[in-house]
Scaffold this active site. Structure first.
Site, short mmCIF file in Angstrom:
data_model
loop_
_atom_site.label_atom_id
_atom_site.label_comp_id
_atom_site.label_asym_id
_atom_site.label_seq_id
_atom_site.Cartn_x
_atom_site.Cartn_y
_atom_site.Cartn_z
N SER A 49 17.54 58.06 -39.50
CA SER A 49 16.78 57.12 -40.30
C SER A 49 17.49 57.00 -41.64
CB SER A 49 15.35 57.62 -40.53
OG SER A 49 14.63 56.75 -41.38
N ARG A 300 20.52 53.51 -34.13
CA ARG A 300 19.22 53.66 -33.46
C ARG A 300 18.46 52.35 -33.55
NH1 ARG A 300 15.96 54.57 -30.08
NH2 ARG A 300 14.64 56.40 -29.83
N THR A 336 8.10 56.77 -41.14
CA THR A 336 7.88 58.20 -40.98
C THR A 336 6.44 58.58 -41.30
OG1 THR A 336 10.20 58.68 -41.51
CG2 THR A 336 8.62 60.49 -41.73
N CYS A 492 26.35 46.75 -28.12
CA CYS A 492 26.40 48.21 -28.10
C CYS A 492 27.23 48.73 -29.27
CB CYS A 492 26.98 48.72 -26.79
SG CYS A 492 27.22 50.51 -26.78
N CYS A 516 27.54 57.11 -25.27
CA CYS A 516 26.21 56.62 -25.63
C CYS A 516 25.58 57.46 -26.74
CB CYS A 516 25.31 56.62 -24.40
SG CYS A 516 23.62 56.07 -24.71
N CYS A 519 20.88 54.76 -28.66
CA CYS A 519 20.22 53.82 -29.57
C CYS A 519 19.21 52.94 -28.86
CB CYS A 519 21.25 52.98 -30.31
SG CYS A 519 22.02 51.68 -29.32
N CYS A 522 20.86 48.41 -25.54
CA CYS A 522 21.15 47.75 -24.26
C CYS A 522 19.89 47.54 -23.45
CB CYS A 522 22.17 48.56 -23.47
SG CYS A 522 21.71 50.29 -23.16
#
Length: 547
Positions: A49, A300, A336, A492, A516, A519, A522
């Protein structure tokens, strides 16, 4: 293994839920068994984050957190700036134009991963059992269809499905209640939503992709507690795209910087990763990064749908918490505190149900608590921001959004709630748009994807089943390539997908699953929803330090 409550995901929502379960049970003179399953190699390994964090929920959960050594206390926000960028300049938006909740007063900036590590230590002191490296891979049901827990994935399975010498079968974790706090687009959460039709009365969830880097910068450029957000360039050069950047001066001479691209964009040639790299070349950003060194990278998806996209929160035997349900306040770029509060509300409902011996029922007290909470009020104020910007564009849409936020803030509730459209439906055909020419990386300020993935410490056991599954393996080449020039090559941020052999007239779709970073872009943006992200072997994926 039986527990009272099992929680999938050691993020802020899951950890807050676990702590609150133990607290409330102790207040009532009872003892509950609670476990958390975390697919990352350690707590915080998959947490990413910005982050600027509102401590409201932390103040409720652990009032003396500042005295207990919580790392979040290190850097309070001292300076808040919002820039509208042109290609070469900026305009600073005056504070008085935006509602007070946008000013970051009383917030802190730091690593959400480190906050989760600290919360995990608090949970373990209360007796919560946390199992990192164990991915919840399957939902377990009773004969009557009620959720009774989850099963972890098998370890040591080869790509061809055979068992390797270190094969270890997964475990069944049974519980009276199961909380899904997997984060955005959770693998099991989306199954739960579909199985119990939890989204039938809500708008489609919409998303952005946040791409973040951590930099060590020159001391003369570092101002601890300075927070900068940007809008405008470079996305304003591409029709149908929105988003913005952030740059947070954190502890130890570091800045966390990143760029969020809303996944509603329409040009299939757009690359969120490349837009982020281009953003760093803006003179005002490059000036801050002069003489700096990049030390970490990650990406992310974030849930942008807000209030109208939150599904039903409960089902027989469990609940959705945190970003699995979508509690992000988009204009504040903060989720959060709302995620933590959702876990706390679910925990309080579960304790009452368990002590009343109402096992596996729907925790009606959780959504009731949400309806009466400050979380609902906060998200209601900003519910029309994203659809207004998407409908009217960045300048007019942002101005209208600001008017609605002010009106809602002072108590003039807007008599409408705007709708969303699923991100995978937004792409135009490649013949309807212009390709985007991105500059080559210079290796100083801008970089390529593979070198970026390297510093995310991403690792998967290569000889395991590919966790990026295709419902139809022919679609990428036979449909997506001629229609959209296969956009997975560009959306991606980790170089997982590529088309090879096209120049020779024999195109093939290649999945580099070991790259990968989890995130989920895709799974969200694929135009035919052909890609289905499932959990890999536990412990795989990125290992984010200080992110």
């Amino acid at each position: 293994m039986p527990y009272d409550v099992v929680i999938v995901g050691a993020g802020p929502a899951g950890l807050s839920a676990a702590i609150r379960l133990k607290q409330v049970a102790a207040e009532k003179g009872a003892e509950l068994s609670v476990c958390i399953l975390e697919k990352g190699s350690e707590v915080g390994a998959h947490i990413l984050s910005g982050a600027v964090i509102d401590p409201r929920s932390l103040d409720e959960l652990i009032p003396d957190w500042r005295e207990k050594g919580c790392p979040l206390a290190d850097v309070p926000v001292t300076d808040n700036q919002h820039w509208m960028l042109s290609k070469t300049g900026k305009i600073s938006v005056p504070h008085f134009l935006t509602p007070p909740f946008m000013h970051n007063k009383g917030t802190y900036t730091g690593s959400l991963g480190n906050l989760c590590r600290w919360l995990a230590s608090q949970a373990e002191e209360l007796g919560v059992e946390i199992f990192p490296g164990f991915a919840a891979a399957e939902i377990l049901y009773n004969d009557d269809g009620l959720v009774k827990g989850v099963a972890t994935g098998d370890m040591g399975v080869a790509r061809d499905g055979t068992h390797k010498p270190d094969y270890t079968p997964g475990l069944e974790i049974h519980a009276k209640y199961t909380f899904f706090g997997e984060g955005v687009r959770g693998h099991l959460s989306k199954q739960i939503i579909r199985t119990f039709d939890l989204a039938k009365d809500s708008q489609p969830q919409v998303y952005g992709i946040g791409i973040k880097e951590l930099w060590d910068i020159a001391p003369e450029n570092h101002v601890p507690g300075r927070v900068i957000h940007t809008q405008g360039w470079p996305l304003n050069e591409t029709e149908g795209s929105n988003g913005g950047g952030f740059l947070y001066h954190q502890a130890n001479g570091q800045v966390a910087l990143g760029f969020v691209t809303w996944l509603s964009y329409s040009n299939p040639y757009l690359s969120p990763f490349q837009e982020m790299q281009r953003w760093k070349t803006h003179p005002e950003i490059a000036k801050i990064l002069k003489g700096a060194k990049r030390v970490s990278y990650g990406a992310r998806a974030i849930s942008d749908g807000g209030l109208q996209s939150i599904p039903k929160l409960v089902f027989p035997g469990g609940a959705l918490i945190g970003c699995s349900a979508g509690f992000l306040n988009v204009p504040r770029i903060k989720g959060t505190h709302t995620a933590m509060k959702s876990g706390m509300m679910a925990a309080e409902a579960a304790v009452d149900a368990i002590l009343s011996q109402r096992q596996h029922d729907e925790l009606a007290a959780y959504p009731e608590a949400f309806e009466a909470s400050w979380v609902k009020k906060e998200l209601s104020i900003v519910r029309n921001v994203v659809p207004l910007v998407e409908k009217f564009g960045e300048l007019i849409g942002s101005a209208l959004a600001n008017v609605t936020m002010w009106a809602e803030y002072i108590g003039l509730k807007m008599p409408f709630t705007m709708k969303h459209h699923a991100n995978h439906k937004s792409l135009w055909r490649k013949d309807q748009v212009k390709p985007i020419a991105y500059p080559k990386p210079d290796g100083v300020l801008t970089f390529d994807r593979l070198s970026s993935v390297f510093i995310s410490n991403t690792n998967h056991e290569e000889d395991q089943p590919v966790h990026l599954t295709l419902k139809d393996p022919n679609i990428p080449v036979e449909y997506d390539l001629p229609m959209y020039d296969e956009p997975a090559q560009r959306y991606c941020p980790a170089g997982v997908y590529e088309i090879v052999g096209q120049d020779e007239g024999n195109p093939k779709f290649v999945i580099n699953a070991q790259n990968c970073v989890h995130c989920k872009t895709c799974d969200i943006k694929d135009p035919t929803q052909n890609i289905n992200w499932v959990v890999p072997e536990g412990g795989g994926g990125p290992n984010y330090p200080n992110m």
